[in-house]
Write a protein that holds these residues in place. Structure first.
Motif, short mmCIF file in Angstrom:
data_model
loop_
_atom_site.label_atom_id
_atom_site.label_comp_id
_atom_site.label_asym_id
_atom_site.label_seq_id
_atom_site.Cartn_x
_atom_site.Cartn_y
_atom_site.Cartn_z
N PHE A 382 0.83 -1.19 0.00
CA PHE A 382 0.00 0.00 0.00
C PHE A 382 0.88 1.25 0.00
O PHE A 382 0.56 2.25 -0.65
CB PHE A 382 -0.92 0.00 1.21
CG PHE A 382 -1.86 -1.17 1.24
CD1 PHE A 382 -3.02 -1.18 0.49
CD2 PHE A 382 -1.56 -2.29 2.01
CE1 PHE A 382 -3.89 -2.25 0.52
CE2 PHE A 382 -2.41 -3.38 2.04
CZ PHE A 382 -3.58 -3.36 1.30
N GLN A 386 3.31 -0.39 4.60
CA GLN A 386 2.07 -1.16 4.72
C GLN A 386 1.96 -2.14 3.55
O GLN A 386 2.15 -1.76 2.39
CB GLN A 386 0.86 -0.23 4.74
CG GLN A 386 0.85 0.76 5.89
CD GLN A 386 -0.43 1.56 5.94
OE1 GLN A 386 -1.47 1.08 6.39
NE2 GLN A 386 -0.38 2.79 5.45
N TYR A 387 1.62 -3.39 3.88
CA TYR A 387 1.58 -4.41 2.82
C TYR A 387 0.74 -5.60 3.29
O TYR A 387 0.40 -5.75 4.47
CB TYR A 387 2.99 -4.90 2.49
CG TYR A 387 3.69 -5.59 3.63
CD1 TYR A 387 3.52 -6.96 3.87
CD2 TYR A 387 4.53 -4.88 4.49
CE1 TYR A 387 4.15 -7.59 4.92
CE2 TYR A 387 5.17 -5.50 5.54
CZ TYR A 387 4.97 -6.87 5.76
OH TYR A 387 5.59 -7.49 6.81
N THR A 431 0.44 -9.43 7.20
CA THR A 431 0.11 -8.06 6.83
C THR A 431 0.69 -7.09 7.85
O THR A 431 0.88 -7.43 9.02
CB THR A 431 -1.42 -7.87 6.74
OG1 THR A 431 -1.70 -6.53 6.32
CG2 THR A 431 -2.08 -8.08 8.10
N ASN A 433 -0.07 -2.87 8.64
CA ASN A 433 -0.80 -1.67 8.25
C ASN A 433 -0.81 -0.69 9.41
O ASN A 433 -0.16 -0.93 10.44
CB ASN A 433 -2.22 -2.02 7.80
CG ASN A 433 -2.95 -2.87 8.82
OD1 ASN A 433 -3.12 -2.45 9.97
ND2 ASN A 433 -3.38 -4.07 8.42
N LYS A 434 -1.54 0.39 9.27
CA LYS A 434 -1.53 1.43 10.30
C LYS A 434 -2.29 1.01 11.56
O LYS A 434 -2.21 1.69 12.58
CB LYS A 434 -2.10 2.72 9.74
CG LYS A 434 -3.56 2.63 9.31
CD LYS A 434 -4.03 3.95 8.73
CE LYS A 434 -5.49 3.89 8.28
NZ LYS A 434 -5.94 5.19 7.73
#
Length: 621
Positions: A382, A386-387, A431, A433-434
């Motif tokens: 992303f 982030q992935y 994953t 992410n935020k």
């Protein structure tokens, strides 16, 4: 010590060499993002001098986050592998003596550097008793495309218990180069390592630590099994990786990688122990030598838009041997040496464009020793941090050498076996992410190899290798989340593990958790960044693998469970410019325990309360 003197001698020479290059010292205050370290996969990391909670987790002898590992009482001695999902699996057979290799630097532990001005990185930390831990590194670019790095890491700590000294040294010389037109790349290193541990075999009588006799508060008075035994792992490795790209853009690339390594594991005991059984002599001296030479040649076609397709062939030759006279061997049918050559061919596809990253690898043996590895992953980014990633692997690997072949002055530790390949199938989704960081893994193990004490009691060790012919299913899920409110933060990481098996062969704790509550604030007119807090580490009770020093391996046991105790650490850290200062009170709750109920294995107690301090210091000339 000689290697440390070499480092100190090279420091002024390398610094002088870079000072002569005016292209690199036009600005002494280069941007911090220009100081980079990277591995052979070209994963680049900017060197960071900030102070975060991750720096607190990495401030240990391994210099990495050791969540899932549980250190023994003395620093850098042994580590329990609580997290099975992080256990390394190699396609090609390894030397063995795996418990002793946790601090041993492999090829993937070596990083290369690119720096606009000389970089010095210093790590220092106090130990349990009488010693210190040090890691010093100097990196310079004598030209923008040529880097030299020298480093030395060492530790000496006698520990709290008798005959439990750790004394290790790791010397690294690293260089990287690329031609001005960036068609030719070279990475090379030399690593020399020696890891010495006194081996006390654990405590004999746990009741000595029940708090009723205060004389045993001085831990060196506690009775241990071995008073005069020690082990040593020593090795030297020479590594080269280089490639040539014929044209820029779409082009053929020639690749070559090779390394040669020689090492040995030695177990010496001045007085034989009845605990290990019958021995040839009153004193025991087991020394296992190992040489390995690896060569890999490949050709790839690289394109800007469609990725890179590679084909390769490799050769892995090794020889494990003993220098034992024929008349002194227990089993004459066991040869003096055990050698093999394995050749594999493979293909690989890599695609990295915009937000997508794909990787496919297929590798098979073409020699008489069947082995194979198939792996693939797809990753969507992303942004930079982030992935989401999905990966799969199917591995069929030859057994490590200690399972197959061993000679010893102890009669019980001589064997020559013929085992089938170990098979692993792994599916993993992860994953970041935020909101959180997480992964789920499902594995199936077939023909799993393990060591087991056939005596099934702790005061008699007849440990042998076995192969489990039934399948083992392993499931793991992990989630990490940090919650912040003003200057306060709560960092959490929790792991769940579940094993489905007909017999207790693979034992892991069901829950592992680390929770840190900390406070961060700039003080002294923002000249210092202060970080203070408390960390809780915990794992649930389970049949922890025990340790047998004579072969440097952990073995499965199903008699005594350990775990289910908290470990609280209180820390105060600070950063002043490029210096990070650490102060920690370790295992604070041990001060309030009436008896020792915290163990790594059934007879190896975890460490008591300690106050330790140290620093990390970066110089950017």
């Amino acid at each position: 010590m000689r290697k440390l003197l070499v480092v100190l001698f090279l420091l002024p020479i390398l610094s002088f060499a870079q000072e002569k290059d005016t292209t690199l010292v036009k600005e002494l205050k280069a941007e911090i993002k220009l100081y980079k370290t990277f591995n052979l996969e070209k994963d680049s990391i900017a060197i960071d001098t900030s102070l975060t909670i991750q720096d607190e987790y990495k401030y240990n002898y391994l210099r990495k986050d050791n969540f899932g590992l549980f250190s023994f009482a003395n620093e850098a001695y042994l580590y329990n592998q609580l997290d099975f999902s992080k256990k390394n699996s190699f396609l090609l057979p390894q030397f063995g003596f795996n418990a002793k290799h946790i601090t041993y630097l492999n090829n993937n532990d070596i990083y290369y550097y690119s720096v606009p001005t000389p970089l010095t990185d210093l790590y220092f930390k106090t130990v349990m008793r009488q010693g210190q831990s040090l890691d010093a590194l100097l990196s310079v670019n004598t030209k923008p495309n040529l880097n030299f790095t020298v480093a030395y890491k060492s530790i000496r700590s006698i520990g709290d218990y008798f005959n439990n000294l750790t004394s290790s040294g790791h010397f690294r010389f690293i260089t990287s180069y690329h031609s001005p037109n960036k068609k030719y790349y070279l990475h090379a290193n030399f690593v020399g390592q020696d890891i010495l541990n006194q081996e006390n075999g654990g405590i004999v009588d746990p009741t000595q630590l029940d708090g009723t006799n205060t004389s045993f508060d001085q831990r060196e008075r506690v009775d241990i099994y071995f008073n005069d035994a020690y082990s040593k792992l020593k090795g030297n490795r020479y590594f080269l990786d280089h490639s040539y790209q014929f044209n820029s853009g779409n082009s053929l690339v020639l690749k070559h990688q090779m390394y040669y390594e020689n090492k040995f594991f030695e177990f010496i005991q001045l007085t034989k122990s009845d605990r290990l059984g019958e021995a040839l002599y009153n004193s025991v001296n087991n020394k296992t030598n190992y040489d390995v030479f690896y060569n890999k040649a490949g050709l790839s076609f690289k394109t800007k838009n469609l990725g890179e397709v590679s084909f390769f062939i490799d050769n892995y030759s090794y020889n494990q041997f003993y220098r034992i006279p024929l008349e002194t061997t227990y089993v004459s049918s066991i040869p003096y040496n055990f050698h093999n050559r394995i050749n594999t061919i493979g293909g690989q596809y890599d695609f990295d464009h915009r937000k997508w990253n794909f990787h496919i690898l297929m590798q098979n043996a073409i020699s008489n020793k069947p082995t194979s590895n198939y792996e693939a992953f797809a990753k969507y980014k992303f942004d930079e941090n982030q992935y989401v990633k999905i990966s799969a692997q199917q591995l069929s690997k030859l057994p490590d050498n200690t399972f197959v072949y061993n000679q010893s002055d102890y009669a019980n530790y001589n064997w020559l076996n013929s085992f089938k390949n170990e098979k692993q199938s792994i599916l993993k989704v992860e994953t970041k992410n935020k909101w959180f960081e997480a992964f789920v893994q499902l594995s199936n193990l077939s023909d799993h190899l393990f060591f087991y004490n056939t005596e099934e009691k702790i005061d008699s060790l007849v440990v042998k290798p076995f192969q489990y012919e039934k399948d083992i299913q392993y499931f793991a899920a992990e989630i990490a989340k940090e919650v912040k409110y003003k200057n306060w933060a709560l960092d959490n990481r929790v792991k769940f593990q579940q094993v489905e098996q007909s017999d207790n062969v693979l034992n892991v704790p069901q829950f592992i958790t680390r929770n840190t509550l900390y406070y961060t604030k700039a003080v002294f007119k923002k000249a210092m960044l202060l970080q203070t807090g408390v960390t809780l580490n915990y794992f649930s009770k389970y049949f922890a693998d025990d340790y047998v020093p004579v072969i440097g391996e952990f073995y499965t046991q199903n008699i005594t469970k350990v775990g289910d105790f908290p470990v609280f650490d209180f820390f105060v850290n600070a950063r002043v410019r490029q210096t990070r200062i650490y102060l920690k009170a370790e295992h604070v709750n041990a001060l309030f325990a009436s008896k020792v109920n915290y163990y790594n294995t059934p007879n190896y107690p975890f460490r008591d309360f300690h106050i330790r301090f140290g620093l990390e210091w970066n110089f950017f000339k």
